[in-house]
Design a protein around this motif. Structure first.
Motif, PDB file in Angstrom:
ATOM      1  N   GLU A   1      46.610  32.709  43.186  1.00  0.00           N
ATOM      2  CA  GLU A   1      47.143  33.797  43.999  1.00  0.00           C
ATOM      3  C   GLU A   1      48.351  33.358  44.815  1.00  0.00           C
ATOM      4  N   ASP A   2      48.326  32.155  45.375  1.00  0.00           N
ATOM      5  CA  ASP A   2      49.458  31.686  46.191  1.00  0.00           C
ATOM      6  C   ASP A   2      50.714  31.556  45.336  1.00  0.00           C
ATOM      7  N   THR A   3      50.564  31.028  44.126  1.00  0.00           N
ATOM      8  CA  THR A   3      51.721  30.897  43.239  1.00  0.00           C
ATOM      9  C   THR A   3      52.242  32.263  42.823  1.00  0.00           C
TER      10      THR A   3
ATOM     11  N   ASP B   1      40.674  46.445  37.686  1.00  0.00           N
ATOM     12  CA  ASP B   1      42.116  46.233  37.621  1.00  0.00           C
ATOM     13  C   ASP B   1      42.557  44.949  38.308  1.00  0.00           C
ATOM     14  N   GLY B   2      41.635  44.112  38.733  1.00  0.00           N
ATOM     15  CA  GLY B   2      41.977  42.853  39.387  1.00  0.00           C
ATOM     16  C   GLY B   2      41.415  42.785  40.801  1.00  0.00           C
ATOM     17  N   GLU B   3      41.896  41.816  41.547  1.00  0.00           N
ATOM     18  CA  GLU B   3      41.408  41.619  42.909  1.00  0.00           C
ATOM     19  C   GLU B   3      42.039  42.646  43.836  1.00  0.00           C
ATOM     20  N   ASN B   4      41.196  43.305  44.648  1.00  0.00           N
ATOM     21  CA  ASN B   4      41.633  44.295  45.612  1.00  0.00           C
ATOM     22  C   ASN B   4      41.227  43.837  47.010  1.00  0.00           C
ATOM     23  N   TYR B   5      41.849  44.482  48.002  1.00  0.00           N
ATOM     24  CA  TYR B   5      41.568  44.157  49.402  1.00  0.00           C
ATOM     25  C   TYR B   5      41.240  45.453  50.126  1.00  0.00           C
ATOM     26  N   LEU B   6      40.201  45.376  50.970  1.00  0.00           N
ATOM     27  CA  LEU B   6      39.691  46.545  51.673  1.00  0.00           C
ATOM     28  C   LEU B   6      39.761  46.326  53.180  1.00  0.00           C
ATOM     29  N   ASP B   7      40.007  47.424  53.931  1.00  0.00           N
ATOM     30  CA  ASP B   7      39.903  47.457  55.388  1.00  0.00           C
ATOM     31  C   ASP B   7      38.716  48.333  55.748  1.00  0.00           C
ATOM     32  N   LEU B   8      37.840  47.856  56.651  1.00  0.00           N
ATOM     33  CA  LEU B   8      36.662  48.602  57.082  1.00  0.00           C
ATOM     34  C   LEU B   8      36.796  48.927  58.556  1.00  0.00           C
ATOM     35  N   VAL B   9      36.566  50.199  58.893  1.00  0.00           N
ATOM     36  CA  VAL B   9      36.501  50.638  60.284  1.00  0.00           C
ATOM     37  C   VAL B   9      35.140  51.267  60.490  1.00  0.00           C
ATOM     38  N   ILE B  10      34.381  50.758  61.460  1.00  0.00           N
ATOM     39  CA  ILE B  10      33.002  51.208  61.696  1.00  0.00           C
ATOM     40  C   ILE B  10      32.973  51.970  63.009  1.00  0.00           C
ATOM     41  N   TYR B  11      32.584  53.266  62.939  1.00  0.00           N
ATOM     42  CA  TYR B  11      32.528  54.123  64.111  1.00  0.00           C
ATOM     43  C   TYR B  11      31.061  54.415  64.430  1.00  0.00           C
ATOM     44  N   PRO B  12      30.618  54.176  65.655  1.00  0.00           N
ATOM     45  CA  PRO B  12      29.237  54.529  66.016  1.00  0.00           C
ATOM     46  C   PRO B  12      29.101  56.026  66.266  1.00  0.00           C
ATOM     47  N   LEU B  13      27.939  56.562  65.901  1.00  0.00           N
ATOM     48  CA  LEU B  13      27.615  57.961  66.187  1.00  0.00           C
ATOM     49  C   LEU B  13      26.644  58.009  67.360  1.00  0.00           C
TER      50      LEU B  13
ATOM     51  N   GLY C   1      45.383  33.841  31.711  1.00  0.00           N
ATOM     52  CA  GLY C   1      46.716  34.199  31.270  1.00  0.00           C
ATOM     53  C   GLY C   1      47.470  34.993  32.310  1.00  0.00           C
ATOM     54  N   THR C   2      48.671  35.455  31.917  1.00  0.00           N
ATOM     55  CA  THR C   2      49.577  36.156  32.821  1.00  0.00           C
ATOM     56  C   THR C   2      50.142  37.368  32.093  1.00  0.00           C
ATOM     57  N   GLU C   3      50.407  38.416  32.880  1.00  0.00           N
ATOM     58  CA  GLU C   3      51.011  39.619  32.325  1.00  0.00           C
ATOM     59  C   GLU C   3      52.097  40.119  33.279  1.00  0.00           C
ATOM     60  N   PHE C   4      53.332  40.191  32.795  1.00  0.00           N
ATOM     61  CA  PHE C   4      54.455  40.754  33.533  1.00  0.00           C
ATOM     62  C   PHE C   4      54.664  42.193  33.066  1.00  0.00           C
ATOM     63  N   THR C   5      54.941  43.093  34.022  1.00  0.00           N
ATOM     64  CA  THR C   5      55.187  44.501  33.720  1.00  0.00           C
ATOM     65  C   THR C   5      56.539  44.897  34.285  1.00  0.00           C
ATOM     66  N   ILE C   6      57.398  45.446  33.416  1.00  0.00           N
ATOM     67  CA  ILE C   6      58.728  45.921  33.806  1.00  0.00           C
ATOM     68  C   ILE C   6      58.731  47.441  33.667  1.00  0.00           C
TER      69      ILE C   6
ATOM     70  N   MET D   1      59.248  45.374  38.904  1.00  0.00           N
ATOM     71  CA  MET D   1      58.736  44.250  38.129  1.00  0.00           C
ATOM     72  C   MET D   1      57.542  43.676  38.870  1.00  0.00           C
ATOM     73  N   SER D   2      56.413  43.549  38.196  1.00  0.00           N
ATOM     74  CA  SER D   2      55.190  43.056  38.818  1.00  0.00           C
ATOM     75  C   SER D   2      54.508  42.083  37.879  1.00  0.00           C
ATOM     76  N   VAL D   3      53.542  41.322  38.431  1.00  0.00           N
ATOM     77  CA  VAL D   3      52.869  40.302  37.654  1.00  0.00           C
ATOM     78  C   VAL D   3      51.402  40.279  38.033  1.00  0.00           C
ATOM     79  N   ILE D   4      50.554  40.091  37.019  1.00  0.00           N
ATOM     80  CA  ILE D   4      49.106  39.902  37.203  1.00  0.00           C
ATOM     81  C   ILE D   4      48.749  38.615  36.470  1.00  0.00           C
ATOM     82  N   SER D   5      48.051  37.714  37.168  1.00  0.00           N
ATOM     83  CA  SER D   5      47.728  36.429  36.547  1.00  0.00           C
ATOM     84  C   SER D   5      46.378  35.945  37.035  1.00  0.00           C
ATOM     85  N   THR D   6      45.647  35.310  36.115  1.00  0.00           N
ATOM     86  CA  THR D   6      44.341  34.724  36.426  1.00  0.00           C
ATOM     87  C   THR D   6      44.332  33.311  35.865  1.00  0.00           C
TER      88      THR D   6
END
Length: 680
Positions: free
Chosen positions: A603-605, A364-376, A651-656, A642-647
């Motif tokens: 992405e910045d634009t 579905d496009g670029e995603n961002y993840l947060d990782l938390v590492i817990y020692p046992l 191309g670009t895709e706007f969703t309303i 209203m959202s936008v996905i672009s590469t």
């Protein structure tokens, strides 16, 4: 038929043998008698009857007898009556030379079928014709009917013969029955009695008598041998049974003791099963809790091998659970290769480690993840647990909140600026219009003042035209109108009025917008819809979407123009541009997507695309308010999204997203636009 078979199966062997023998003899006698009678009948018909007819014909053809017949019909009848006394002849008739019936005699007293014409046509097996030539050249014809059936004395003789045969059959059957009973039935019945004695009384001491040295005698000898062996084995079994009874007494004692022990073991097993069931249920409960978590959990050992993972982790890695166990963490999730030092650091320092905003490209496009590492830590469990959270949606919401705050601040600023700019801008536009009117030669007042000064207006207009002063006036008017459009767009953020969302056919709005956009052709601004393929995929169920028609049309037209500019910005030769508009009903929402295969955005634009006054176009080519106004119309006036996905390069895709269940939005009073304030 089944009853007959059951009856025959119950008959003794001797009776079965006698029955078979009698049946065979009777069948032979019946066939022989039938054959004899049939042969006698055929011999009588084919030999005796023709011989008798020839003899009678020969007698009647003799000259003395023939002369007697021809004397008178009465005399002929007497002679024919004497000739018909033979038993095989039924009737005789005499025809003259002309074929007429001369005399006849019927032995049985019944009429006979003698034709009046040619008598030679009636001869068959029982009817015979004989012709006799007379001395005077004439011809007489004898007609004779015969009976080929056998006489009754023949049948009586045959009956006596059959009875004699049956008597002999009975005598032979009786003698055969005695022999069968003596040599077959009696030894077999003796064997049956011995067998019944052994099977019912279980007396193995009896022995069968051997009557004759035939098969039954051999069977009796074998039966006696079998009884001897069974008797010996019975004695052995009796001895073994006594020993078994003694052993059974001991076994019962041991069984009682074993039963008591089993009772104790059964109780222990039940307690253990109950405990295992509770542990299994608790383990399944914990696994369900872990699998139900939206976060991906991965447990690794000291060598960073996957020891356990939940359902979200396997879905993120696109791998089965069993296949993932034992794999290195970098193999299981290759995108965590750069995070392995952090995991090792958590193991070494026994402290939690955090990795924020790890980028990951999914379907579905670029995603961002947060990782938390817990020692046992523990005696048996050394390793670490990695929790992975997809924060893409949260970042998008944060971005939308920042965007909304910017919109709110710009909206307030726009309201104040519009009021301050409205008056001077209106004065500029009105001044240009007044100058145009004062130099016009069509107004009588202008012509009167010019004549008083001696200045022809045509020469003045020619001078202004040659010095391009009129062009300057046009530029001033165009700049004023452009500024009015900018202020008008800014007022969209602060305009408050009573807007009613009317149920409208969304497909009709889109078709009207496409017609407007298709007629817009401005190469300087990048609008060239004639060379772009525009496709529609519209959901016919969206016939009553609550919206403000002109505002939705404005948003769609703005998106189409931006898509056309993005397509025309591509540098490939003979590039075929394509814009696709789709509508879908999704629950209580209507979705509108406008996609293109233009140059796309980085992405910045993309993050700043809805900011007011932000534009990537050249100076003078755009105001930077088109998408911000569209965003405001959808989110504020329609309470949608209203959202936008672009590469870049794709191309670009706007969703309303529009809500299908809202009806009315109450807002503050409407503020007049610059055009409304400036124009007289």
């Amino acid at each position: 038929m089944s009853g007959l078979n059951d009856y025959l199966s119950r008959l003794p062997i001797s009776r079965k043998l006698i029955l078979v023998m009698v049946s065979v003899v009777l069948a032979v006698a019946l066939i022989a008698s039938t054959t004899l009678i049939l042969s006698a009948y055929l011999v009588s018909r084919n030999n005796f009857v023709p011989a008798s007819v020839q003899a009678v014909t020969r007698i009647l053809s003799e000259e003395p007898v023939l002369n007697t017949l021809l004397k008178s019909p009465e005399k002929a009848a007497e002679v024919l009556d004497a000739a018909s006394e033979y038993s095989l002849i039924n009737s005789i008739a005499l025809y003259d030379s002309n074929g007429r019936l001369y005399a006849t005699h019927d032995l049985k007293g019944q009429p006979h079928n003698i034709p009046n014409t040619a008598p030679e046509q009636i001869e068959n097996e029982t009817q015979h014709i004989a012709r006799v030539d007379l001395a005077d050249g004439g011809t007489v014809t004898f007609y004779i009917e015969t009976d080929p059936s056998l006489p009754m004395d023949f049948y009586a003789g045959m009956t006596i013969a059959v009875l004699i045969i049956l008597v002999f059959i009975f005598l032979l059957t009786s003698a055969a029955a005695r022999l069968v009973r003596r040599y077959i039935t009696q030894p077999v019945l003796h064997l049956i009695r011995i067998a019944n004695t052994v099977s019912i009384e279980e007396n193995y001491g009896v022995r069968a008598q051997k009557f004759y040295h035939d098969e039954v005698g051999i069977l009796a000898q074998a039966f006696n041998t079998m009884l001897s062996r069974i008797e010996a084995r019975d004695q052995l079994l009796t001895s073994a049974r006594d020993k078994a009874e003694q052993a059974s007494m001991k076994a019962q004692a041991l069984a009682i003791e074993t039963h008591m022990t089993n009772k104790k073991l059964e109780l222990e097993v039940k307690v253990r099963k109950r405990a295992e069931h509770k542990l299994t249920s608790f383990q399944n409960y914990l696994n369900n809790i872990i699998d139900s978590m939206p976060s991906a959990l991965i447990a690794v050992d000291e060598q960073l091998l996957v020891a356990q993972c939940n359902k979200a982790a396997t879905q993120l890695a696109d791998m089965e659970h069993d296949a993932a166990l034992g794999l290195p963490l970098g193999t299981f999730m290759p995108f965590l290769a750069n995070c392995l030092p952090k995991v090792q650091q958590a193991l070494d320092l026994q402290t939690s480690q955090l990795v924020e905003k790890l980028p990951l490209m999914l379907a579905d496009g670029e995603n961002y993840l947060d990782l938390v590492i817990y020692p046992l830590s523990g005696d048996d469990n050394d390793g670490a647990v990695i929790r992975i959270d997809n924060i893409t949606r949260r970042l998008q919401l944060e971005e939308m909140m920042v965007q909304t705050e910017k919109m709110m601040s710009v909206g307030g600023l726009a309201a104040g600026m519009a009021h301050e700019i409205n008056n001077p801008l209106g004065a500029i536009i009105q001044g240009v219009q007044n100058i145009r009117r004062r130099i016009s030669s069509t107004l009588p007042a202008n012509q009167k003042e010019a004549d008083a000064l001696g200045l022809p207006l045509e020469i003045l207009n020619a001078y202004l035209e040659n010095r391009e002063i009129t062009r300057f006036l046009d530029n001033i008017n165009s700049a004023g109108m452009r500024a009015s459009k900018i202020v008008s767009n800014m007022l969209q953020f602060s305009r408050r009025g009573s807007k009613t969302l009317t149920p409208t056919n969304l497909s009709e709005i889109i078709e009207r917008t496409i017609e407007i956009a298709s007629s817009d052709f401005d190469l300087k601004k990048g609008f060239d819809f004639m060379s772009i393929s525009l496709e529609q995929d519209l959901d016919e169920r969206l016939t009553a979407v609550p919206c403000i028609t002109d505002e939705i049309q404005q948003v769609l037209l703005n998106l189409l123009k931006n898509a056309a500019q993005a397509i025309n910005a591509r540098t490939e030769a003979n590039w075929q541009g394509k814009i696709v508009i789709r509508t879908r009903k999704q629950g209580n929402h209507a979705l509108i997507t406008v996609s293109d295969n233009g140059a796309g955005m980085d992405e910045d634009t993309r993050k700043r695309i809805f900011e007011p006054f932000f534009t990537t176009k050249d100076i003078g080519a755009g105001t930077g308010l088109g998408l911000s106004v569209s965003y405001f119309i959808i989110t504020n006036n329609h309470k949608g999204a209203m959202s936008v996905i672009s590469t870049p390069g794709i191309g670009t895709e706007f969703t309303i997203t529009l809500n299908l269940q809202q009806s009315r939005l109450s807002e503050k009073p409407h503020m007049p636009t610059i055009i409304e304030a400036a124009l007289p």
